[in-house]
Write a protein that holds these residues in place. Structure first.
Motif, PDB file in Angstrom:
ATOM      1  N   LYS A 113       0.933  -1.288   0.004  1.00  0.00           N
ATOM      2  CA  LYS A 113      -0.187   0.117  -0.009  1.00  0.00           C
ATOM      3  C   LYS A 113       0.889   1.445   0.076  1.00  0.00           C
ATOM      4  N   VAL A 114       1.891   1.292   0.947  1.00  0.00           N
ATOM      5  CA  VAL A 114       2.786   2.360   0.863  1.00  0.00           C
ATOM      6  C   VAL A 114       3.297   2.614  -0.471  1.00  0.00           C
ATOM      7  N   PHE A 115       3.940   1.627  -1.109  1.00  0.00           N
ATOM      8  CA  PHE A 115       4.496   1.816  -2.781  1.00  0.00           C
ATOM      9  C   PHE A 115       3.452   2.281  -3.520  1.00  0.00           C
ATOM     10  N   ASN A 116       2.233   1.990  -3.392  1.00  0.00           N
ATOM     11  CA  ASN A 116       1.262   2.240  -4.458  1.00  0.00           C
ATOM     12  C   ASN A 116       1.058   3.594  -4.163  1.00  0.00           C
ATOM     13  N   TRP A 117       0.778   4.103  -2.923  1.00  0.00           N
ATOM     14  CA  TRP A 117       0.473   5.458  -2.829  1.00  0.00           C
ATOM     15  C   TRP A 117       1.655   6.583  -3.283  1.00  0.00           C
ATOM     16  N   ILE A 118       2.956   5.881  -2.911  1.00  0.00           N
ATOM     17  CA  ILE A 118       4.138   6.583  -3.592  1.00  0.00           C
ATOM     18  C   ILE A 118       3.840   6.582  -5.191  1.00  0.00           C
ATOM     19  N   GLY A 119       3.483   5.508  -5.779  1.00  0.00           N
ATOM     20  CA  GLY A 119       3.245   5.389  -7.248  1.00  0.00           C
ATOM     21  C   GLY A 119       2.024   6.227  -7.620  1.00  0.00           C
ATOM     22  N   THR A 120       1.215   6.374  -6.927  1.00  0.00           N
ATOM     23  CA  THR A 120       0.131   7.371  -7.289  1.00  0.00           C
ATOM     24  C   THR A 120       0.642   8.882  -7.207  1.00  0.00           C
ATOM     25  N   LEU A 121       1.302   9.263  -6.193  1.00  0.00           N
ATOM     26  CA  LEU A 121       2.124  10.445  -6.269  1.00  0.00           C
ATOM     27  C   LEU A 121       2.951  10.745  -7.490  1.00  0.00           C
ATOM     28  N   TYR A 122       3.685   9.870  -7.786  1.00  0.00           N
ATOM     29  CA  TYR A 122       4.829   9.984  -8.748  1.00  0.00           C
ATOM     30  C   TYR A 122       3.982  10.488  -9.988  1.00  0.00           C
ATOM     31  N   ARG A 123       4.889  11.726 -10.423  1.00  0.00           N
ATOM     32  CA  ARG A 123       4.589  12.652 -11.583  1.00  0.00           C
ATOM     33  C   ARG A 123       3.096  12.782 -11.709  1.00  0.00           C
ATOM     34  N   GLY A 124       2.526  13.085 -10.606  1.00  0.00           N
ATOM     35  CA  GLY A 124       1.058  13.595 -10.329  1.00  0.00           C
ATOM     36  C   GLY A 124       1.081  14.864 -10.371  1.00  0.00           C
ATOM     37  N   SER A 125      -0.109  15.628 -10.794  1.00  0.00           N
ATOM     38  CA  SER A 125      -0.250  16.943 -10.707  1.00  0.00           C
ATOM     39  C   SER A 125      -0.625  17.448  -9.175  1.00  0.00           C
ATOM     40  N   ILE A 126       0.290  17.555  -8.448  1.00  0.00           N
ATOM     41  CA  ILE A 126       0.048  17.537  -7.134  1.00  0.00           C
ATOM     42  C   ILE A 126      -0.206  18.900  -6.524  1.00  0.00           C
ATOM     43  N   THR A 127      -1.260  18.970  -5.704  1.00  0.00           N
ATOM     44  CA  THR A 127      -1.897  20.024  -5.037  1.00  0.00           C
ATOM     45  C   THR A 127      -1.709  20.126  -3.560  1.00  0.00           C
ATOM     46  N   LEU A 128      -0.598  20.993  -3.107  1.00  0.00           N
ATOM     47  CA  LEU A 128      -0.402  20.708  -1.287  1.00  0.00           C
ATOM     48  C   LEU A 128      -1.373  21.295  -0.461  1.00  0.00           C
ATOM     49  N   ALA A 129      -2.659  20.749  -0.629  1.00  0.00           N
ATOM     50  CA  ALA A 129      -3.702  21.309   0.099  1.00  0.00           C
ATOM     51  C   ALA A 129      -3.577  20.801   1.568  1.00  0.00           C
ATOM     52  N   THR A 130      -4.460  20.991   2.565  1.00  0.00           N
ATOM     53  CA  THR A 130      -4.095  20.606   3.935  1.00  0.00           C
ATOM     54  C   THR A 130      -4.341  19.046   4.039  1.00  0.00           C
ATOM     55  N   PRO A 131      -5.288  18.680   3.557  1.00  0.00           N
ATOM     56  CA  PRO A 131      -5.496  17.016   3.492  1.00  0.00           C
ATOM     57  C   PRO A 131      -4.448  16.422   2.892  1.00  0.00           C
ATOM     58  N   LEU A 132      -3.873  16.827   2.016  1.00  0.00           N
ATOM     59  CA  LEU A 132      -2.432  16.116   1.456  1.00  0.00           C
ATOM     60  C   LEU A 132      -1.217  16.376   2.109  1.00  0.00           C
ATOM     61  N   LEU A 133      -1.220  17.492   3.097  1.00  0.00           N
ATOM     62  CA  LEU A 133      -0.230  17.519   4.055  1.00  0.00           C
ATOM     63  C   LEU A 133      -0.293  16.534   5.171  1.00  0.00           C
ATOM     64  N   TYR A 134      -1.899  16.173   5.608  1.00  0.00           N
ATOM     65  CA  TYR A 134      -1.974  15.016   6.381  1.00  0.00           C
ATOM     66  C   TYR A 134      -1.461  13.579   5.956  1.00  0.00           C
ATOM     67  N   ALA A 135      -1.822  13.660   4.611  1.00  0.00           N
ATOM     68  CA  ALA A 135      -1.396  12.214   4.068  1.00  0.00           C
ATOM     69  C   ALA A 135      -0.106  11.818   3.893  1.00  0.00           C
ATOM     70  N   LEU A 136       0.708  12.860   3.612  1.00  0.00           N
ATOM     71  CA  LEU A 136       1.988  12.784   3.727  1.00  0.00           C
ATOM     72  C   LEU A 136       2.830  12.838   4.849  1.00  0.00           C
ATOM     73  N   GLY A 137       2.238  13.352   5.900  1.00  0.00           N
ATOM     74  CA  GLY A 137       2.687  12.833   7.147  1.00  0.00           C
ATOM     75  C   GLY A 137       2.283  11.556   7.603  1.00  0.00           C
ATOM     76  N   PHE A 138       1.125  11.134   7.382  1.00  0.00           N
ATOM     77  CA  PHE A 138       0.889   9.813   7.580  1.00  0.00           C
ATOM     78  C   PHE A 138       2.013   8.784   6.824  1.00  0.00           C
ATOM     79  N   LEU A 139       2.069   9.145   5.537  1.00  0.00           N
ATOM     80  CA  LEU A 139       3.143   8.086   4.884  1.00  0.00           C
ATOM     81  C   LEU A 139       4.550   7.905   5.699  1.00  0.00           C
TER      82      LEU A 139
END
Length: 535
Positions: free
Chosen positions: A333-359
């Motif tokens: 699951k960790v690798f798949n989340w990283i694979g989803t983020l890889y080369r994504g059009s990322i927006t650093l909104a607050t929910p994603l900050l919590y998600a990155l902290g979780f990772l």
């Protein structure tokens, strides 16, 4: 792809349909019941956090200057019992699961609305029993209720606390049963199993664990009561009982309970990461099967909590192997989340900050769990602050980060309004920094040999304990901030609109906040989930 017919614009939301206290206390609307759970478990979280703060205040000095040893024992029991059974276990399933599950599968409510409301009342009764045990003198057994702490000569409030947990367990069973039937029977046309959002997969797997594992805890607590009341030798060796039997039964429930806490968090992370990466989830079928694998393997590893008991060495080897095995789907699951983020059009909104902290925090917690799954290493680290740090990196760094991140992600849907983004981002960063300052030093303390549950410690551990206590202050600030700006935004925040994140999923195709019936007509699902256009 999916289509949903929104409710007529003049129809009131679930918040404004009826506004009397009686309408809330007698509601059958899954969304209102979710808010009832939200208010309840927030109160328990504050109570457990206060107990933790008092412990960290005491541990800032090597001597017993703040509270007595008996009071300290009662504080860590209070903290453990409240945080595990009255916050972590119910948090995501009862709040976000209740609110979102019918919306995500295109249903108008859960399968059994009356049972859903009854589960909240049962939970409140269990919580009141636990609070009564605290008020009349507290319990000093620790949250595990091990014999001899909980045996016949322990203080008389043990059974009141155990009764509260016993009653609350029926709430978990009712919730899990309700969710299982809802997923099986109320999915919208076209919502096949592999079109389900991963959050629904996670809630479904968690519900299966709740229904199968919680009765074991109930039976264990019932046997403990029979032993105390009737003098039957079950766990207490003074009257012919076996204390290891209690540990086997307790951990047969409590290790799956770890996944009751963390599997829903994984579902929340999948929703947040795919939204703010603007990509379809990487390896969706593997992610779904890994959720089921974690749920299944979680029932087979309870003995790794007992490596230093008189358990067979051969059994220890088997449990060690299975503990390493259960880490595989978690790593996927960790690798798949990283694979989803890889080369994504990322927006650093607050929910994603919590998600990155979780990772980050969940990965550290998972890797240190492998240390404890190693037989020889666990002999040195067992019952030290290393275990405390590992547990909190998983349960708090993982579970609580995901819970707060999920609240922020779906807050526009829950309230219909937006929160102040700068304050929310500042709170997320503060929590991440404060958490690491609090718990990373405890890995070092545990490796150096500081045992847990001790109020007084040698002076050489002082510096690391001071850093940990200062980190707890920073962490407390981070947790307090959402308690101020989220309620304020509920009334004064700017209107969010139905889909402020431009996310996919049926829940974002309803007004914000949703109407009582969720959808104007039953939606029809025609394609896979997370249908973001390819980048």
């Amino acid at each position: 792809m999916s289509s949903a017919v929104p409710a007529p614009p003049d129809q009131p939301s679930y918040l404004g349909a009826e506004t009397t206290v009686a309408s809330w206390l007698g509601t059958r609307d899954h969304k209102r019941i979710a808010l009832l759970y939200l208010f309840t478990i927030t109160g328990f979280f504050v109570l457990g956090a206060v107990a933790a703060a008092l412990m960290r205040w005491q541990l800032a000095v090597p001597s017993a200057d703040l509270v007595t040893s008996d009071t300290y024992n009662r504080l860590f029991t209070l903290h453990g019992v409240v945080m595990v059974w009255f916050f972590l276990i119910p948090s995501i399933p009862t709040v976000l699961g209740n609110f979102l599950l019918p919306l995500m599968i295109g249903a108008r409510d859960v399968a059994f609305p009356k049972l859903n409301l009854a589960s909240w009342y049962i939970f409140v009764v269990g919580g009141l029993l636990a609070l009564y045990a605290i008020v009349v003198g507290g319990v000093d057994t620790g949250w595990t209720f091990y014999t001899p702490y909980s045996s016949t000569y322990a203080n008389g409030h043990v059974m009141v606390m155990a009764a509260g947990i016993f009653v609350a367990g029926f709430s978990s069973i009712a919730t899990g049963l309700n969710f299982i039937v809802t997923v099986h029977k109320l999915r919208a046309p076209g919502m096949r199993w592999f079109r389900l959002p991963l959050f629904v997969w996670a809630i479904y797997a968690t519900s299966v664990i709740m229904v199968l594992a919680t009765p074991v805890l109930a039976i264990t607590l019932l046997l403990m009561g029979l032993e105390r009341v009737c003098g039957i030798g079950i766990f207490d060796p003074r009257i012919g009982g076996d204390p290891l039997l209690f540990q086997h039964l307790f951990w047969f429930y409590s290790h799956p309970a770890v996944y009751i806490m963390i599997l829903p968090a994984m579902g929340v992370m999948s929703e947040i990461i795919t939204c703010f990466a603007r990509k379809r989830i990487f390896g969706y079928p593997v992610m779904a099967f890994s959720i089921l694998s974690i749920a299944g393997l979680g029932f087979l590893v309870w003995g790794h909590h007992m490596f230093v008991s008189s358990q067979s060495v051969y059994a220890g080897v088997v449990f060690s192997f299975l503990s390493f095995l259960v880490s595989v789907p978690s790593a996927i699951k960790v690798f798949n989340w990283i694979g989803t983020l890889y080369r994504g059009s990322i927006t650093l909104a607050t929910p994603l900050l919590y998600a990155l902290g979780f990772l980050a925090l969940f990965t550290i917690g998972g890797l240190t769990g492998l240390f404890l799954a190693t037989l020889a290493v666990d002999v040195h680290l067992h019952d030290t602050y290393f275990v405390i740090a590992h547990f909190h990196y998983i349960m708090v760094g993982g579970g609580v980060m995901a819970y707060i991140g999920g609240i922020h992600y779906w807050w526009p849907k829950i309230s219909g309004r937006m929160y102040p983004e700068r304050w929310a981002a500042f709170a997320a960063v503060t929590i991440f920094v404060g958490f690491n300052l609090t718990f990373f030093p405890q890995f070092l303390l545990g490796y150096l040999g500081m045992p847990r549950r001790y109020q007084i410690y040698p002076a050489e551990f002082h510096t690391l304990n001071v850093v940990s206590s200062l980190g707890a202050v920073v962490l407390a600030v981070g947790y307090l901030l959402p308690l101020f700006y989220l309620p304020r935004s509920f009334f004064r925040g700017p209107l969010a609109g139905p889909n402020p994140w431009k996310a996919t999923g049926l829940e974002w195709q309803t007004p914000s906040p949703p109407p009582p019936e969720n959808f104007g007509e039953t939606p029809v699902v025609t394609g896979p989930p997370y249908d973001y256009p390819p980048l």
